[in-house]
Write a protein that holds these residues in place. Structure first.
Motif, PDB file in Angstrom:
ATOM      1  N   LEU A  86     -22.846   9.451  -6.404  1.00  0.00           N
ATOM      2  CA  LEU A  86     -22.994   8.677  -5.172  1.00  0.00           C
ATOM      3  C   LEU A  86     -21.640   8.387  -4.545  1.00  0.00           C
ATOM      4  CD1 LEU A  86     -25.582   5.943  -6.307  1.00  0.00           C
ATOM      5  CD2 LEU A  86     -26.057   8.167  -5.258  1.00  0.00           C
ATOM      6  N   PHE A  87     -21.602   8.469  -3.223  1.00  0.00           N
ATOM      7  CA  PHE A  87     -20.452   8.003  -2.455  1.00  0.00           C
ATOM      8  C   PHE A  87     -20.866   6.695  -1.810  1.00  0.00           C
ATOM      9  CE2 PHE A  87     -17.568   7.570   1.067  1.00  0.00           C
ATOM     10  CZ  PHE A  87     -16.370   8.039   0.551  1.00  0.00           C
ATOM     11  N   LEU A  88     -20.145   5.604  -2.152  1.00  0.00           N
ATOM     12  CA  LEU A  88     -20.527   4.287  -1.680  1.00  0.00           C
ATOM     13  C   LEU A  88     -19.770   3.882  -0.429  1.00  0.00           C
ATOM     14  CD1 LEU A  88     -20.665   2.157  -4.981  1.00  0.00           C
ATOM     15  CD2 LEU A  88     -22.479   3.547  -3.939  1.00  0.00           C
ATOM     16  N   GLY A  89     -20.511   3.324   0.531  1.00  0.00           N
ATOM     17  CA  GLY A  89     -19.932   2.533   1.595  1.00  0.00           C
ATOM     18  C   GLY A  89     -20.180   1.072   1.262  1.00  0.00           C
ATOM     19  N   GLU A  90     -19.738   0.177   2.107  1.00  0.00           N
ATOM     20  CA  GLU A  90     -19.857  -1.234   1.758  1.00  0.00           C
ATOM     21  C   GLU A  90     -21.304  -1.687   1.643  1.00  0.00           C
ATOM     22  OE1 GLU A  90     -18.044  -5.584   3.076  1.00  0.00           O
ATOM     23  OE2 GLU A  90     -17.419  -3.757   4.118  1.00  0.00           O
ATOM     24  N   ALA A  91     -22.188  -1.083   2.407  1.00  0.00           N
ATOM     25  CA  ALA A  91     -23.576  -1.550   2.422  1.00  0.00           C
ATOM     26  C   ALA A  91     -24.582  -0.494   1.996  1.00  0.00           C
ATOM     27  CB  ALA A  91     -23.939  -2.061   3.813  1.00  0.00           C
ATOM     28  N   GLY A  92     -24.139   0.728   1.834  1.00  0.00           N
ATOM     29  CA  GLY A  92     -25.076   1.792   1.500  1.00  0.00           C
ATOM     30  C   GLY A  92     -24.426   2.863   0.654  1.00  0.00           C
ATOM     31  N   SER A  93     -25.143   3.965   0.452  1.00  0.00           N
ATOM     32  CA  SER A  93     -24.628   5.054  -0.380  1.00  0.00           C
ATOM     33  C   SER A  93     -25.176   6.385   0.100  1.00  0.00           C
ATOM     34  CB  SER A  93     -25.003   4.834  -1.850  1.00  0.00           C
ATOM     35  OG  SER A  93     -26.411   4.879  -2.028  1.00  0.00           O
ATOM     36  N   VAL A  94     -24.434   7.427  -0.202  1.00  0.00           N
ATOM     37  CA  VAL A  94     -24.857   8.798   0.094  1.00  0.00           C
ATOM     38  C   VAL A  94     -24.813   9.569  -1.206  1.00  0.00           C
ATOM     39  CG1 VAL A  94     -24.332  10.921   1.331  1.00  0.00           C
ATOM     40  CG2 VAL A  94     -23.976   8.701   2.455  1.00  0.00           C
ATOM     41  N   ARG A  95     -25.906  10.234  -1.526  1.00  0.00           N
ATOM     42  CA  ARG A  95     -25.943  11.025  -2.755  1.00  0.00           C
ATOM     43  C   ARG A  95     -25.335  12.404  -2.500  1.00  0.00           C
ATOM     44  NH1 ARG A  95     -30.911  12.182  -7.042  1.00  0.00           N
ATOM     45  NH2 ARG A  95     -29.659  13.528  -8.407  1.00  0.00           N
ATOM     46  N   ILE A  96     -24.437  12.802  -3.386  1.00  0.00           N
ATOM     47  CA  ILE A  96     -23.828  14.130  -3.307  1.00  0.00           C
ATOM     48  C   ILE A  96     -24.725  15.091  -4.075  1.00  0.00           C
ATOM     49  CG2 ILE A  96     -21.785  15.502  -3.847  1.00  0.00           C
ATOM     50  CD1 ILE A  96     -20.190  12.870  -3.804  1.00  0.00           C
ATOM     51  N   PRO A  97     -25.240  16.138  -3.423  1.00  0.00           N
ATOM     52  CA  PRO A  97     -26.157  17.059  -4.112  1.00  0.00           C
ATOM     53  C   PRO A  97     -25.522  17.680  -5.355  1.00  0.00           C
ATOM     54  CG  PRO A  97     -26.158  17.468  -1.744  1.00  0.00           C
ATOM     55  CD  PRO A  97     -25.036  16.518  -2.010  1.00  0.00           C
ATOM     56  N   THR A 229     -30.431   8.156 -17.763  1.00  0.00           N
ATOM     57  CA  THR A 229     -29.903   8.352 -16.411  1.00  0.00           C
ATOM     58  C   THR A 229     -28.408   8.073 -16.376  1.00  0.00           C
ATOM     59  OG1 THR A 229     -31.996   7.815 -15.347  1.00  0.00           O
ATOM     60  CG2 THR A 229     -30.015   7.567 -14.018  1.00  0.00           C
ATOM     61  N   VAL A 230     -27.678   8.970 -15.744  1.00  0.00           N
ATOM     62  CA  VAL A 230     -26.222   8.873 -15.599  1.00  0.00           C
ATOM     63  C   VAL A 230     -25.896   8.839 -14.113  1.00  0.00           C
ATOM     64  CG1 VAL A 230     -24.063  10.161 -15.836  1.00  0.00           C
ATOM     65  CG2 VAL A 230     -25.611   9.969 -17.782  1.00  0.00           C
ATOM     66  N   THR A 231     -25.140   7.820 -13.688  1.00  0.00           N
ATOM     67  CA  THR A 231     -24.722   7.716 -12.293  1.00  0.00           C
ATOM     68  C   THR A 231     -23.224   7.510 -12.222  1.00  0.00           C
ATOM     69  OG1 THR A 231     -26.847   6.738 -11.639  1.00  0.00           O
ATOM     70  CG2 THR A 231     -24.973   6.406 -10.151  1.00  0.00           C
ATOM     71  N   HIS A 232     -22.560   8.284 -11.383  1.00  0.00           N
ATOM     72  CA  HIS A 232     -21.137   8.089 -11.101  1.00  0.00           C
ATOM     73  C   HIS A 232     -20.989   7.798  -9.611  1.00  0.00           C
ATOM     74  CE1 HIS A 232     -20.759  10.542 -14.875  1.00  0.00           C
ATOM     75  NE2 HIS A 232     -19.875   9.600 -15.106  1.00  0.00           N
ATOM     76  N   THR A 233     -20.093   6.869  -9.277  1.00  0.00           N
ATOM     77  CA  THR A 233     -19.859   6.557  -7.871  1.00  0.00           C
ATOM     78  C   THR A 233     -18.380   6.643  -7.534  1.00  0.00           C
ATOM     79  OG1 THR A 233     -19.402   4.153  -7.937  1.00  0.00           O
ATOM     80  CG2 THR A 233     -21.708   4.843  -8.097  1.00  0.00           C
ATOM     81  N   MET A 234     -18.116   6.858  -6.256  1.00  0.00           N
ATOM     82  CA  MET A 234     -16.763   6.856  -5.695  1.00  0.00           C
ATOM     83  C   MET A 234     -16.811   6.118  -4.364  1.00  0.00           C
ATOM     84  SD  MET A 234     -15.884  10.847  -6.498  1.00  0.00           S
ATOM     85  CE  MET A 234     -17.564  11.317  -6.060  1.00  0.00           C
ATOM     86  N   GLY A 235     -15.633   5.796  -3.838  1.00  0.00           N
ATOM     87  CA  GLY A 235     -15.576   5.139  -2.539  1.00  0.00           C
ATOM     88  C   GLY A 235     -15.422   3.640  -2.653  1.00  0.00           C
TER      89      GLY A 235
END
Length: 550
Positions: A86-97, A229-235
């Motif tokens: 996931l790429f995080l913004g302050e209020a939401g997120s975008v999943r990277i395929p 489940t494994v989740t990594h985030t950036m941003g």
């Protein structure tokens, strides 16, 4: 102190550190020759007490060492079922395929584990083979021979007074000597640091690079738990302030590992890594998982991030560096335990051949060659440019150019960038306070986010207060005379345990206070201090954190 008399014990191989590298070396030595005398010395109160890792385990190293680990009951039972990026913004997120990610980023076949518990199990396997393991035995000194080779260590020294003098209950410890000594202390170990400097092992390497990893274990609402489940985030929340990201791993029993990594080459001295971690948990994507849950453990540890080009020479007269003492973490994968196990296995095989040939006290060159040409090198070379690209060009460039570079390395075995260099070390990367703005962090709410001292209590950290501080200031005046006016004294922020404080005294002015009792042995201060004025050494054995299942 030179005239202290100590008892001495002789071994074939002395191993410092009961992590995955040291225990792998011990197991492999006894597999090769049951008659070898092997000892493992661990500074924690028990094996696993000082082990902190994510961790998603690539079982490749363990498969090579103990192929029947499943049948032997290893605590490795939660396979990864789902990968999220996931790429995080302050209020939401975008999943990277996932299909955009190089195959090496796929966690299929890996397991969510507690490396503390894996190491406890590995210690049992080692002891069944006849390895002697001594926890609570911090190694405080190296012993050199007549030809300046390493011949042993001093371990188990207790009872010094706060000023370093001999106390009434002083115990001098023992000398444990070996034909070879392996140092497997993890990232930025104090003995490894001494050895690297003494033998100039890093002269042909790029600078070492590190990140600070902080981790909490949470028990969450069963309805929100997704085992495997494994989740990594950036941003967000770091954005342009620092490199880094998070990991969220769902293991068994409704528990979730929530971790956050901040690369220590950030420039703004006002960056507060611990508070970035606490702020991160308030992101809507994370808060909804943790709502109604409870934090049950906390810890922190630095991670080696330099990769292939930063590996020092791993051998020297009389011994070898193993695991993260060399720096074998694959940064994009956030994995190093498999390489640590491989390194222990390879070092053991080199030592076995040497001892069988009647050698001792020389360099195990075969091990160093294997590190730089074998399976570990193949793992690290593919990702060697991701960190320098991130450091020089930022997150977006790292995602695009770094991803492209990993693909070309995977498909064609080459990089269009060659091998990029890191530039400054993490201390030198710290900028002047006058060139940066202060960062206002929200106050912890006590539900999702917590102050440092409260969280440190969840690491079960304890140090005997009557001993000398294990955090040495080369010049005690520098924090106030230099670091405070130039860098706003970043130690009061980069430490994830609240060890360092600047106290405003109305009568004498500001003073620097070191609360060494809080230290979780992360080593950040030894790395990030801009004046390189702090040296971390081992406290007496058994002191520090007591992690249950990190």
């Amino acid at each position: 102190m030179a005239d202290i008399e100590r008892e001495s014990m002789e071994y074939d191989v002395v191993i410092v550190g009961a992590g995955p590298a040291g225990l792998s070396a011990a197991i492999r030595l006894k597999q090769l020759d049951a008659d070898l005398n092997v000892v493992v010395l661990e500074k924690g109160s028990e094996v696993g007490a000082h082990i902190l890792s994510g961790a998603v385990l690539d079982p490749a190293g363990l498969n090579a060492l103990i192929p029947d680990w499943k049948e032997r009951g290893a605590p490795i039972t939660v396979p990864v079922k789902k990968d999220n990026f996931l790429f995080l913004g302050e209020a939401g997120s975008v999943r990277i395929p996932n299909f955009l990610m190089p195959p090496l980023m796929n966690n299929h076949g890996n397991y969510i584990v507690s490396m503390a518990n894996v190491c406890r199990w590995m210690a049992e396997q080692a002891e069944e083979l006849g390895v002697e393991i001594f926890p609570g035995m911090a190694c405080s000194q190296l012993i050199y021979g007549e030809n300046d080779e390493l011949v042993g260590v001093v371990a188990g020294e207790f009872g010094k007074n706060p000023d370093g003098s001999i106390g009434s209950d002083y115990e001098p410890g023992m000398e444990l000597r070996g034909k070879y000594v392996f140092l497997s202390e993890g990232a930025r170990g104090s003995l490894s640091k001494e050895i690297i400097a003494k033998y100039d092992l890093a002269k042909d390497s790029d600078v070492a690079k590190f990140g600070l990893g902080m981790k909490e274990i949470w028990e969450v609402d069963p309805a929100l738990h997704r085992e495997g489940t494994v989740t990594h985030t950036m941003g967000w929340p770091l954005n342009g302030n620092a490199g880094g990201g998070s990991f969220i791993y769902h293991l068994e029993n409704n528990q979730v590992y929530v971790g956050f990594v901040v690369h220590l080459n950030y420039a703004n001295p006002y960056v507060f890594p611990y508070m970035e971690f606490q702020r991160f948990k308030h992101h809507p994507e994370i808060a909804k998982l943790l709502k109604g849950g409870r934090r049950v453990a906390y810890g922190a540890r630095v991670i080696s991030e330099g990769g292939y080009q930063s590996m020092p020479k791993a051998v020297f007269p009389g011994g070898a560096l193993l695991g993260c003492s060399v720096g074998l973490v694959n940064l994009p994968r956030i994995k190093g335990n498999h390489n640590a196990m491989f390194s222990g296995k390879f070092a053991a095989e080199a030592a076995f051949d040497a001892i069988k040939g009647g050698r001792s006290g020389d360099e195990l060159t075969e091990y160093n060659t294997e590190l730089r040409t074998g399976v570990i090198a193949k793992d690290l070379k593919k990702v060697r440019n991701v960190k320098p690209l991130w450091s020089k060009l930022g997150l977006i460039a790292s995602l695009t150019l770094g991803g492209f570079d990993m693909w070309t390395n995977t498909l064609f075995g080459l990089s269009l960038f060659g091998t990029l260099r890191h530039g400054k070390n993490d201390a030198e990367a710290t900028g002047l306070a006058a060139d940066h703005k202060e960062i206002n962090y929200p106050k912890p709410d006590g539900t999702l986010s917590f102050d440092r001292l409260t969280n440190v209590s969840f690491s079960a950290t304890n140090h005997e207060e009557s001993q000398p501080s294990h955090l040495h200031l080369t010049d005690p005046s520098l924090p106030i005379s230099v670091n405070l006016p130039k860098y706003a004294e970043p130690a009061q922020r980069y430490c994830p345990a609240g060890v360092y404080e600047v106290i405003d005294d109305p009568s004498t002015g500001p003073r620097f206070q070191v609360n060494f009792q809080n230290c979780v042995h992360c080593k950040t201060c030894d790395i990030k201090d801009p004046s390189q004025n702090i040296t971390w050494v081992t406290p007496q054995g058994g002191d520090g954190p007591n992690y249950p299942n990190m």
